[in-house]
Design a protein around this motif. Sequence first.
Motif, PDB file in Angstrom:
ATOM      1  N   ARG A  16      -2.115   3.974  -5.492  1.00 48.94           N
ATOM      2  CA  ARG A  16      -1.884   2.909  -4.524  1.00 48.94           C
ATOM      3  C   ARG A  16      -2.457   1.625  -5.094  1.00 48.94           C
ATOM      4  N   TRP A  17      -1.761   0.487  -4.868  1.00 44.47           N
ATOM      5  CA  TRP A  17      -2.155  -0.761  -5.498  1.00 44.47           C
ATOM      6  C   TRP A  17      -2.544  -1.835  -4.499  1.00 44.47           C
TER       7      TRP A  17
ATOM      8  N   VAL B 249      -6.074   1.138 -11.191  1.00 43.75           N
ATOM      9  CA  VAL B 249      -6.299   1.899  -9.954  1.00 43.75           C
ATOM     10  C   VAL B 249      -6.568   3.376 -10.263  1.00 43.75           C
TER      11      VAL B 249
ATOM     12  N   GLY C 191       0.771  -1.236   0.000  1.00 47.52           N
ATOM     13  CA  GLY C 191       0.000   0.000   0.000  1.00 47.52           C
ATOM     14  C   GLY C 191       0.800   1.282   0.000  1.00 47.52           C
TER      15      GLY C 191
ATOM     16  N   ARG D 274       1.813   4.718  -0.973  1.00 44.30           N
ATOM     17  CA  ARG D 274       1.009   5.760  -1.616  1.00 44.30           C
ATOM     18  C   ARG D 274       1.939   6.698  -2.379  1.00 44.30           C
TER      19      ARG D 274
ATOM     20  N   GLU E 101      -7.968  -3.311  -2.259  1.00 46.25           N
ATOM     21  CA  GLU E 101      -9.197  -2.514  -2.242  1.00 46.25           C
ATOM     22  C   GLU E 101      -9.146  -1.326  -3.195  1.00 46.25           C
ATOM     23  N   ASP E 102      -7.956  -1.007  -3.727  1.00 46.49           N
ATOM     24  CA  ASP E 102      -7.834   0.106  -4.672  1.00 46.49           C
ATOM     25  C   ASP E 102      -8.070  -0.323  -6.111  1.00 46.49           C
TER      26      ASP E 102
END
Length: 444
Positions: free
Chosen positions: A396-397, A412, A383, A385, A400-401
């Motif tokens: 961010r990969w 994303v 994560g 950023r 949930e992104d």
Amino acid sequence: MTGRRLTSLLAYVTTATAGASLLTGCGVLPGTTGGSREPVTVMTWAPDQTRATNMPGMPAMAQTFARWVNSQGGIDGHELRILTCNEHNTTTGAAACARRAVREKAVAVVGSYSQNGRAFMAPLEAAGIPYIGGYGISEDEFTSPLSYPVNGGQASLIAGHGMQLAASCRRVSLVRPDTLAGDKFPELLNSGLRKASHRSAVDIPAVEDAAEYTEPATEAREKAGGEDGCVTAVLGERTQTFFDSFRRLPQQDGDGGNGKGNGDGGDGNGDGSGGASGKEEDGVRISSVLGSVGQPVIDRTGGAHSPFEGAFVTGWYPEASDKSWAPMRKVIQEHAFADNRVDPADAGVQTTWIAYTVLKEVVESLDTDTVTATRIAYALDRGARIDTGGLTPTLRWKYEDLLGAPGFPRIVNHEVTFQVVREGRLVAQQPGFVDVGETVLSAP
């Protein structure tokens, strides 16, 4: 006495050794790259001198970026070493570049262009090498767990382009490559058109590397009609060739503004380029997406007198004159020297700058003497950023992104920009970004 002599001798040897280390190839004088931290080796590839799309500015931008960061002491003390490779727009070329990246122990492939995702991703995945900020042209860039795209690829561009055209075009003809990648384009464009309850576009497949496009140009104009019709072409570097054929079509009776300058130059301002200028309310208007049409193409074809005057263009990033590009322009001015491949208005150059921004921030976040492919991929998956200074949303990969769209789960960044050509410059048609995530998700 013996103890004091031994202590003095040890102090002398320690001091001499420390001083020598500053003067050898292992140690580096303060203010230069290196030190105890190992170099970071990455690769950037792109096709060059081929009959189809060429992106020489991408490896050139990578080298420019390396000169800049190394002049500042490297990335967190690591010298950045760049490997470049010409993938020739072929599967064998792409695979060869990937194997070379593995062989030369690259820790990432960054800011590269290739349509041959299946050929290059398999060797990278086997070696655990992350693919950061590819151009977004191959489907594998949006499916491989080791790919970290910085834009929404062709999927976001074309879906967004449908949204852009829906407000102004009664009928749309889409001219696209007769390839596996091109087969996805009609569904994506139609998903954008449907957002405004618009009818589907007419699909016109064409040879990707043809020398002229009279036949598909004729069909595209006829299917678009003469009133509020739009012809959009997404053929990469051959888009310019297509619109040259389109401009040369003979004038049709009742074609509205279409034939004003066909063959004889019209009024000399591009208004009659096959109706391409968009200045004639009843003419056929042309359009495309970034990468197929961009500022360099507009400049080469006449600027304000270009056949692209008035054309709609969907992009990933802010227009080239936006202040967010100022840091990149400064680096190019100071470190690209006379390399005219590095055009700050080129989408490939812009994507490479953003991709290397990701690499720089990730390496700095690791704060380690040895950077490996595994550590980079782990940091991205956990994560990290990335702030690109307004050129994209924060990247961010984490799971949930991810957009999770069929065929493009790794997207994303699903925001695009709507632009238009005015007085020879690509400018914003509307301010800010447009989110096309739902539109991409709705494509069949």
